[in-house]
Design an enzyme around this catalytic site. Structure first.
Site, short mmCIF file in Angstrom:
data_model
loop_
_atom_site.label_atom_id
_atom_site.label_comp_id
_atom_site.label_asym_id
_atom_site.label_seq_id
_atom_site.Cartn_x
_atom_site.Cartn_y
_atom_site.Cartn_z
N ARG A 52 0.83 -1.21 0.00
CA ARG A 52 0.00 0.00 0.00
C ARG A 52 0.86 1.26 0.00
NH1 ARG A 52 -4.49 0.60 4.59
NH2 ARG A 52 -2.69 1.11 5.88
N LYS A 151 -2.71 6.88 1.01
CA LYS A 151 -2.54 7.18 2.43
C LYS A 151 -1.47 8.27 2.53
CE LYS A 151 -2.23 4.75 6.85
NZ LYS A 151 -3.32 5.44 7.53
N GLU A 184 -16.20 6.08 5.36
CA GLU A 184 -15.39 5.47 6.41
C GLU A 184 -15.33 6.43 7.59
OE1 GLU A 184 -11.23 5.09 5.35
OE2 GLU A 184 -11.29 6.94 4.18
N1 PMP Z 1 -9.34 4.71 7.07
C1 PMP Z 1 -8.47 5.69 7.35
C2 PMP Z 1 -8.77 7.08 6.90
C3 PMP Z 1 -7.28 5.40 8.04
O1 PMP Z 1 -6.40 6.37 8.32
C4 PMP Z 1 -7.02 4.07 8.45
C5 PMP Z 1 -5.75 3.72 9.15
N2 PMP Z 1 -5.62 4.35 10.39
C6 PMP Z 1 -7.98 3.08 8.16
C7 PMP Z 1 -9.12 3.44 7.44
C8 PMP Z 1 -7.77 1.65 8.56
O2 PMP Z 1 -6.76 1.08 7.77
P1 PMP Z 1 -5.81 -0.08 8.31
O3 PMP Z 1 -6.70 -1.22 8.68
O4 PMP Z 1 -4.92 -0.39 7.18
O5 PMP Z 1 -5.10 0.47 9.50
#
Ligand code: PMP
Length: 295
Positions: A52, A151, A184
């Site tokens: 990622r 990200k 989200e």
């Molecule tokens: N959405 C956002 C905006 C995030 O920053 C994160 C990570 N903190 C997630 C979802 C969850 O992703 P992951 O399971 O890869 O930590």
């Protein structure tokens, strides 16, 4: 607490770990990052996190000087150097030092920073009793402007929503996309389970990060024979869900029992959510990149 910070191949003490004020990561939020966990000496889904990271970097035209293998080694070395078995690892790659102009042309080398620290978790009572959350008025970035699948260090969109959560005295806020579909939370993905027992999570094209925990939970659900659908839904479906939970590296799987004052299901963490919390915790013990192969 982690004592040593990795910057561009060298370790520095916490107080000595510094980067230039001309770094575009600071000046413009120009860069990418990952939040990763280590459990009992195993780094959970490191390969997926690096995939990622490199994907996010590619999308913003940022060339990371280390190969994926070298980066993996740097992450492992940082955790080892800090003598940690359980850790939260923050991996940051900025555009690097440039001038005051916006253009990345002047930034010669990206800056790589790795911080390994003890994890601060949500209190256990949140997992037992579930969270109360709100829907933020701030909408998620539209993918056509800044794709949430990247990200990036540009988290202002999420921070605006987090401020709304703080003002409402709740730990998280749900964000809708520009069209009103559920996207989200500020730092977590969302899942709902309908009265018919179907599991729903928003598709990433709506404007969500493709969470590593989210993917692990989708797999876990499918292994359990649950029907998981990545299709758009609105707040109506959320309010009428039987169960709801959030997923993220820091939070793992955490139940939600109240959204905007609407009680979800029976107002307690649901049966499937509880199973997934246990299933995920088991998984973190079983898979991962070993920090010390001899250990
Ligand atoms: N959405 C956002 C905006 C995030 O920053 C994160 C990570 N903190 C997630 C979802 C969850 O992703 P992951 O399971 O890869 O930590």
């Amino acid at each position: 607490m982690g004592k040593y910070i990795y910057i561009d191949g060298e370790f520095f003490g916490r107080d000595e770990a510094k980067i230039s004020v001309f770094d575009h990561g600071l000046l413009y939020g120009d860069g990418v990052f990952e939040g990763i966990r280590a459990y009992s000496g195993n780094i959970f889904k490191l390969e997926e996190h690096l995939e990622r990271l490199y994907g996010s970097a590619k999308a913003i035209s940022l060339k990371i000087k280390l190969s994926v293998k070298e980066m993996e080694r740097a992450v492992v070395d940082t955790v080892l150097k800090n003598g940690l078995q359980d850790a939260y690892i923050r991996l940051v790659v900025t555009r690097g030092q440039g001038d005051l102009g916006l253009s990345p042309d002047k930034c010669k080398e990206p800056t790589i920073i790795i911080i390994a620290d003890k994890i601060t978790l949500y209190p256990e009572e949140f997992y037992n009793n579930g969270l109360r959350i709100i829907t933020a008025a701030t909408r998620r970035n539209i993918p056509e402007a800044l794709n949430p699948r990247i990200k990036s260090l540009n988290y202002l969109n999420n921070i605006m929503a987090k401020i709304e959560a703080n003002l409402a005295d709740v730990p998280e806020a749900l964000m809708l996309n520009n069209e009103g579909y559920v996207a989200e939370c500020t730092g977590d993905n969302i899942f709902i389970i309908s009265r018919k027992g179907k599991v729903h999570t928003p598709p990433p094209y709506l404007g969500t990060l493709t969470g590593i925990t989210r993917s692990a939970i989708i797999d876990l659900c499918r292994e359990k024979g649950l029907d998981v659908q990545e299709t758009p839904f609105t707040l109506f479906e959320v309010y009428n869900a039987e169960e709801c939970f959030l997923t993220g590296t820091a939070a793992e799987v955490i139940p939600v029992v109240n959204i905007d004052g609407r009680i979800i299901g029976r107002g307690k963490p649901g049966k499937i959510t509880k199973e997934l919390i246990l299933g995920f915790r088991k998984l973190t013990k079983e898979v991962g990149t070993r920090i010390n192969p001899k250990g």
